[in-house]
Design an enzyme around this catalytic site. Structure first.
Site, PDB file in Angstrom:
ATOM      1  N   GLU A 121       6.180 -38.477   7.118  1.00  0.00           N
ATOM      2  CA  GLU A 121       5.025 -37.591   7.212  1.00  0.00           C
ATOM      3  C   GLU A 121       5.406 -36.138   6.988  1.00  0.00           C
ATOM      4  OE1 GLU A 121       3.881 -35.215   9.516  1.00  0.00           O
ATOM      5  OE2 GLU A 121       5.520 -35.285  10.961  1.00  0.00           O
ATOM      6  N   ASP A 125       3.035 -34.488   4.434  1.00  0.00           N
ATOM      7  CA  ASP A 125       2.220 -33.335   4.828  1.00  0.00           C
ATOM      8  C   ASP A 125       2.269 -32.257   3.750  1.00  0.00           C
ATOM      9  OD1 ASP A 125       0.808 -31.569   6.820  1.00  0.00           O
ATOM     10  OD2 ASP A 125       2.684 -30.458   6.622  1.00  0.00           O
ATOM     11  N   ASP A 200      -0.461 -38.935  10.842  1.00  0.00           N
ATOM     12  CA  ASP A 200       0.944 -38.974  10.418  1.00  0.00           C
ATOM     13  C   ASP A 200       1.224 -40.186   9.537  1.00  0.00           C
ATOM     14  OD1 ASP A 200       1.353 -36.704  11.851  1.00  0.00           O
ATOM     15  OD2 ASP A 200       2.493 -37.634  13.474  1.00  0.00           O
ATOM     16  N   GLU A 203      -0.120 -39.597   6.054  1.00  0.00           N
ATOM     17  CA  GLU A 203       0.774 -38.703   5.316  1.00  0.00           C
ATOM     18  C   GLU A 203       2.043 -39.431   4.885  1.00  0.00           C
ATOM     19  OE1 GLU A 203      -0.434 -34.463   7.465  1.00  0.00           O
ATOM     20  OE2 GLU A 203       1.164 -35.701   8.294  1.00  0.00           O
TER      21      GLU A 203
END
Length: 381
Positions: A121, A125, A200, A203
């Protein structure tokens, strides 16, 4: 993560960390009808949300070149959700849903060779921030940098990503060492804890898609996320959360947006109204709040709504209300009030006053020319 607080709690059975109770409160989503300017198409609120196919077609075409990406297989969009891209690596596909507490080598400082969704993640992100930035920069050049940032936050925030994760069934695939504890903790925090986990995981999946296909992964992820985000962008435009010409075109169409000037934000509207009406003796325009500002919630949490009215004194009237406007700040609200004054219900009155001012200016011009001619004639004799 960029603008979302990071959850570093451990859900494994070996963890002895107590649940945290000092998190920020979970705010309920604002389900009330969004505020709008004085327009006549309130029926838009009752229209069903567009499908991903319709929303993708409604987005403006890119106007900024972003550089080529590798070719990839043609992409089709389903009515409900775009098809989930494949992860071409069994280890990455598994890691996208695996918490470090499930590893046999689990320890407080995770093994550098163990890949989990927490590690993926971090990369995902950054990818989502980049993908959202490319989308907004290419398709909405009329937006200010601040407006682009607000829209990007709407696209990449935890609540948005968690909704997508649930839509794809990621909530049934998450592997955490102590799921019961995580669920209980999520209940205590108004489901915000589990939303963080799902955000999370989503991502991490985006990262896995890109990392597992070095040639086409980024292009596949970009097309997927553009289609996935399209309805949210169209919805934001339809509810006029971001009042700009670029977004109004989404639901009005280019020609309609030009014709319906009442729905197009003009950043110089106040100056234009001033040029049209001011010049006569005792004539003035005043911009004042007609109600207190509001702090918004839901997708617009942290933003404010201001309400400004424009009043005219002159032409035989005292504090005549020409128009009212709403905006994210007083300047924007004032410009919207001027737009309403020039293109709303008071349009005829403003045109009439402008005509009177024009007649006065013309009379002054004729008188000035006559005076100058008279003075020239006297000088010659």
């Amino acid at each position: 993560m960029s603008k979302r607080y990071h959850d570093d709690r451990d859900y494994g059975p070996q963890s002895h960390k107590k649940p945290r109770h000092d998190e920020r409160p979970s705010y309920p989503q604002d389900t009330s009808r969004p505020l709008r300017n004085d327009r006549n198409n309130y029926g838009d609120y009752h229209k069903p949300p567009p499908s991903h196919t319709e929303a993708l077609a409604a987005l403006p075409p890119p106007t900024q070149p972003l550089g080529p990406v590798p070719a990839y297989t043609p992409f089709t969009v389903a009515g409900h959700l775009p098809p989930l891209p494949d992860v071409h690596s069994s280890s990455l596909a598994s890691a996208s849903f695996r918490h470090k507490s499930t590893l046999t080598t689990y320890n407080r400082s995770a093994n550098a060779h163990d890949v989990t969704y927490e590690k993926l993640e971090f990369y995902g992100d950054a990818l989502l921030e980049l993908l959202a930035t490319r989308l907004l920069f290419a398709r909405f050049p009329a937006l200010t940098a601040g407006q682009q940032s607000q829209l990007r936050e709407l696209l990449v925030k935890n609540e948005t990503l968690a909704d997508y994760a649930r839509g794809y069934g990621f909530d049934q695939r998450v592997r955490v060492g102590d799921m019961d504890r995580m669920v209980e903790d999520a209940k205590e925090r108004g489901n915000k804890g589990f939303n963080k986990v799902l955000g999370d995981v989503f991502e991490a999946y985006v990262a896995a898609v890109v990392l597992s296909d070095h040639e086409d992964g980024f292009a596949v992820a970009e097309k997927w996320m553009t289609a996935l985000w399209a309805p949210k962008l169209v919805d934001a435009a339809a509810k006029e959360r971001y009042l700009t010409p670029g977004l109004n075109i989404l639901h009005d169409g280019p020609n309609q947006a030009k014709a319906d000037m009442l729905g197009v934000y003009n950043p110089t509207a106040k100056a234009e109204l001033q040029r049209r009406l001011l010049g006569g003796a005792g004539v003035k325009l005043e911009y004042e709040p007609y109600q207190k500002s509001l702090e918004l919630k839901g997708d617009q949490l942290g933003q404010n709504r201001h309400f400004i009215a424009v009043y005219l004194t002159g032409y035989g009237y005292v504090r005549y209300v020409l128009g009212k406007g709403e905006g994210k700040n007083k300047v924007e609200a004032g410009n919207w009030a001027a737009v309403v004054a020039m293109h709303g219900g008071a349009k005829g009155f403003v045109d009439e006053c402008e005509g009177k001012l024009g007649a006065v200016r013309e009379a002054k011009r004729v008188a000035k020319e006559a005076k100058e001619a008279k003075e020239e004639g006297g000088a010659e004799t």
